[in-house]
Design a protein around this motif. Structure first.
Motif, PDB file in Angstrom:
ATOM      1  N   ASN A  30       0.845  -1.194   0.000  1.00 22.84           N
ATOM      2  CA  ASN A  30       0.000   0.000   0.000  1.00 22.84           C
ATOM      3  C   ASN A  30       0.882   1.246   0.000  1.00 22.84           C
ATOM      4  N   GLU A  32       0.457   4.204  -0.954  1.00 23.02           N
ATOM      5  CA  GLU A  32      -0.201   5.453  -0.559  1.00 23.02           C
ATOM      6  C   GLU A  32      -0.291   5.626   0.956  1.00 23.02           C
ATOM      7  N   SER A  33      -0.102   4.545   1.700  1.00 14.79           N
ATOM      8  CA  SER A  33      -0.181   4.633   3.157  1.00 14.79           C
ATOM      9  C   SER A  33       1.191   4.838   3.820  1.00 14.79           C
ATOM     10  N   LEU A  34       2.269   4.870   3.020  1.00 13.92           N
ATOM     11  CA  LEU A  34       3.600   5.048   3.585  1.00 13.92           C
ATOM     12  C   LEU A  34       3.840   6.498   3.992  1.00 13.92           C
ATOM     13  N   THR A  35       4.588   6.671   5.053  1.00 12.60           N
ATOM     14  CA  THR A  35       5.025   8.007   5.429  1.00 12.60           C
ATOM     15  C   THR A  35       6.145   8.423   4.481  1.00 12.60           C
ATOM     16  N   GLN A  38       9.170   6.336   5.291  1.00 13.61           N
ATOM     17  CA  GLN A  38       9.080   4.958   4.811  1.00 13.61           C
ATOM     18  C   GLN A  38       9.265   4.892   3.293  1.00 13.61           C
ATOM     19  N   TRP A  39       8.680   5.868   2.584  1.00 14.70           N
ATOM     20  CA  TRP A  39       8.826   5.891   1.132  1.00 14.70           C
ATOM     21  C   TRP A  39      10.283   6.144   0.746  1.00 14.70           C
TER      22      TRP A  39
END
Length: 98
Positions: A30, A32-35, A38-39
Motif C-alpha cells: 500500500n 499510498e499509506s507510507l510516510t 518509509q517511502w
C-alpha cells in the motif's frame, strides 16, 4: 573485466550490461499509506553487504532482458545467474563437505 552469462544469450563481457540495483526488493503493498520516511527508505536505502549479493542486471546491448546475478561483492565473482521468475539459488555453506 567481468564476464556475465545472460540466461538467454550466454556469456558476454560486462560492457554489454547495465546494473539495476539490488534484487528481490518487494514493492510496498500500500504505497499510498507510507510516510515520507518509509517511502524514502524504500526508494533510496539498499543493503551493502560483504560477500554474496543478489543484483538486477539488464542485457542492454543484447536481448534487453532483465535477470538476477548473485555476485560476491568482495571478489566480484559471479556465483549464479537466474531469470526474474526463478528463485534465488542456495549457495553451499563454507567449510561444507566436498
Amino acid at each position: 573485466m567481468l564476464l556475465i552469462s545472460c540466461p538467454w544469450c550466454g556469456p558476454r563481457d560486462e560492457t554489454e550490461y547495465h546494473y539495476g540495483g539490488q534484487a528481490h526488493v518487494p514493492h510496498p503493498e500500500n504505497p499510498e499509506s507510507l510516510t515520507d520516511e518509509q517511502w524514502a527508505e524504500y526508494v533510496f536505502y539498499r543493503d551493502n553487504p560483504r560477500g554474496p549479493f543478489a543484483e538486477r542486471w539488464v542485457h542492454s546491448t543484447g536481448c534487453r532482458r532483465w535477470f538476477n546475478v548473485l555476485r560476491d561483492t568482495v571478489t566480484y565473482e559471479v556465483l549464479a545467474v537466474y531469470r526474474l521468475d526463478e528463485p534465488r539459488p542456495e549457495l553451499p555453506q563454507a567449510g561444507g563437505n566436498r
